[in-house]
Every structure is written in structure tokens, then in C-alpha cells.
Write a protein that holds these residues in place. Sequence first.
Motif, short mmCIF file in Angstrom:
data_model
loop_
_atom_site.label_atom_id
_atom_site.label_comp_id
_atom_site.label_asym_id
_atom_site.label_seq_id
_atom_site.Cartn_x
_atom_site.Cartn_y
_atom_site.Cartn_z
N ALA A 44 0.67 -1.45 0.16
CA ALA A 44 0.06 0.28 -0.07
C ALA A 44 0.63 1.46 -0.14
N ALA A 45 2.03 0.70 1.14
CA ALA A 45 2.68 2.06 0.81
C ALA A 45 3.28 2.40 -0.37
N ALA A 46 3.88 1.56 -1.20
CA ALA A 46 4.77 1.66 -2.26
C ALA A 46 3.86 2.80 -3.39
N LYS A 47 2.85 2.06 -3.55
CA LYS A 47 1.71 2.86 -4.09
C LYS A 47 0.95 4.00 -4.08
N SER A 48 0.76 4.11 -2.91
CA SER A 48 1.14 6.19 -2.47
C SER A 48 2.02 6.06 -2.32
N GLU A 49 3.02 6.48 -2.43
CA GLU A 49 3.80 6.90 -2.65
C GLU A 49 5.01 6.59 -3.98
N GLY A 50 4.55 5.88 -4.95
CA GLY A 50 4.03 6.23 -6.11
C GLY A 50 5.32 5.23 -6.81
N ILE A 51 5.96 4.29 -6.33
CA ILE A 51 6.49 3.87 -6.25
C ILE A 51 6.58 2.84 -7.38
N VAL A 52 5.15 2.38 -7.45
CA VAL A 52 4.54 1.40 -8.47
C VAL A 52 3.04 2.47 -8.51
N GLN A 53 3.01 2.56 -9.28
CA GLN A 53 1.57 2.96 -10.68
C GLN A 53 1.01 1.81 -11.33
#
Length: 323
Positions: A44-53
Motif C-alpha cells: 500500500a505504501a509503495a502505491k501511495s509513494e508512487g513506486i508502483v503505478q
Amino acid sequence: MDAGQEKKRLLVKVSTLYYMDGLNQQEIAARLGISRPQISRMLAAAKSEGIVQINIRNPYSEEQAYERAIAETFGIHDVIVVHVENADRQVIDLHVARAASALLESAIKDREVVGIMAGRAIAAVGSEIHFIGRKDVQFVPMIGGFGSDGGAWHANSNARVFAERLKARHLLLNAPAVVASPTARDFFLGEAEIADVLNAARKVTLALVGIGQVSEQATIVRSGYFSDVDLADVRKKGAVSNICTSFLNENGERISYDAERRMIGLTIDEIRAIPNVVAVASGPEKVEAIVAALRGKCMDVLVTDMDTAQQILEWHRTHPYPS
């Protein structure tokens, strides 16, 4: 490398294992020695930080815009809009039926009791549905028969087709949809077998219904069981939409009419009480009827086509509720 960079590196690693390598959260947790809930938080953090798009290639964006617009305008759970470019009405209706059948294949659960209406649109859905391996499913007709001319698409026949396609059970409602008098209706309803089927229909958890326009082309009129006098009566009282034994005005309100005391089947109030009602309706001649049913909260899901969806929103915009 500072702590922030190390955290980012770990988020990238977890995201790669999950999205690129196809490991599930439990497998990643075991590999890295981190708890599964922590892996979930990291993704979830990876998505919120833009690592995962995540980019979705969506060929149905236009249809989904109309789906959202209708669902939000009328406050129903979902809408499925089918778009077939440069197709005639027959092809469009086929694709609408296939969309509705795919929806039902997902919606029907083990031990589901499904209510089935009369009509050609419902018959078309039954012809397209595929076996899904659900256990102890039963189909129940929600209105009486329309005679020999409607033999291929009255509620009993439709329930039988669905049952055969899904290798399920079905009940039969051995009574006409319209009888000669209120006394005759009382006689039919006094038969235990008929009363039991109607009671079963009232208890269904999922229902498939059509929406009829109030014209000579409506199923109930073409059957010959609903006379020109009956049609004139409901029109005079403002009816623009027909579902099962009930007629609605343009605001979606149920109207009382003389022939109602001769009808055998569920009323719109009984249909509204069903937890999940899927309506299948399309075509320019049905736009006003569909809007009335939407305004009357007669369904949870609508399956239609793009042109009809556009016209539904336009008709609703240009025919506001009376102040």
C-alpha cells in the motif's frame, strides 16, 4: 545509504516480487521473514509513494462513463452498458443478452433461488447463459403464462431454459398471467400448488426482469391477454412502464388499474423487496419505460446498450420530476 533509501529499496523489492514475479503476500513474507500484514502495508505504501503505478488499458472507458452516470443519477448499484459499433438492433440485443448472462454467471451462488420474468429479452439471456457448476440452484417464475403465442418466452418457459442450461431445478406456475375476473383470480390463488410457487417467488434472492413499454408492442399486450380496453385504461392513468403485474407512471410510481385484480404474479412492491434485481432492457422505444423504472427504484442493476443509455440520461434531463 540512509534509512529512507533502505526503506525505499525494500518497498521496490517487495513490489517487484508481488507485481512482476507473481508471488503472493504469504510467499513474500516467508521469503523475507516479514509478517504478511506488514507486506500488505508495504505494498500500500509503495502505491501511495508512487513506486508502483498501475495503468489499466481500458477499451470500455466510454461505456463505463455512462454506467457511472446512470448509477449515480438514479442511485442504483450498477449498470452494464454494451456498445457494438454500426450494429443493427438484433445484434445489439444479442450482445446485451450476453452481457446479462455473464453477469448472472458471476452473481448466482450455491443454493440461490432465482426469480425469472416473462419476455423475449429474458429468453435471450437464458439462451446465452453457460453452465457454472453451482449447487442446489432453483429458478422460479414470477408471473403466470401468456398462452400458446408466448410459449417460447413466458415465465415458465424461461425458468425451464435457465434450469436446463445450468443443470438446476425449476418450478412451474400453472396459471395464466391474466384471468377473466377477480373471482377467477381468487380461485387460482386458492390452489395450494399455485400459492406455493408465488410464495417461493416472493422469497427469491436474485431476480431477472424485463421492462415493458406501454404500447401495442408490449409483451403483455401482444399476448392477447391484455385487451385494448385494459391498455387504454392504464394509459389514461399515466402508465408508461410495465414490470411483471404492475404499471408505473413517468415518476416510477405504481398506479392502480382495473385489470390488476385479474393478474397473477408479483407486484412491483414485491419485486423491490428482492435483495438483488437485475433488469435487462434496451431500445429507443423503451427509454421512457426504463427511466420510470429507474426513478421508481425497481432494480439494483441495469443491463442496456450505449444508445439507450445516452437516451435514458437525455430523457431524464428533459423530463424532470414535477415540482
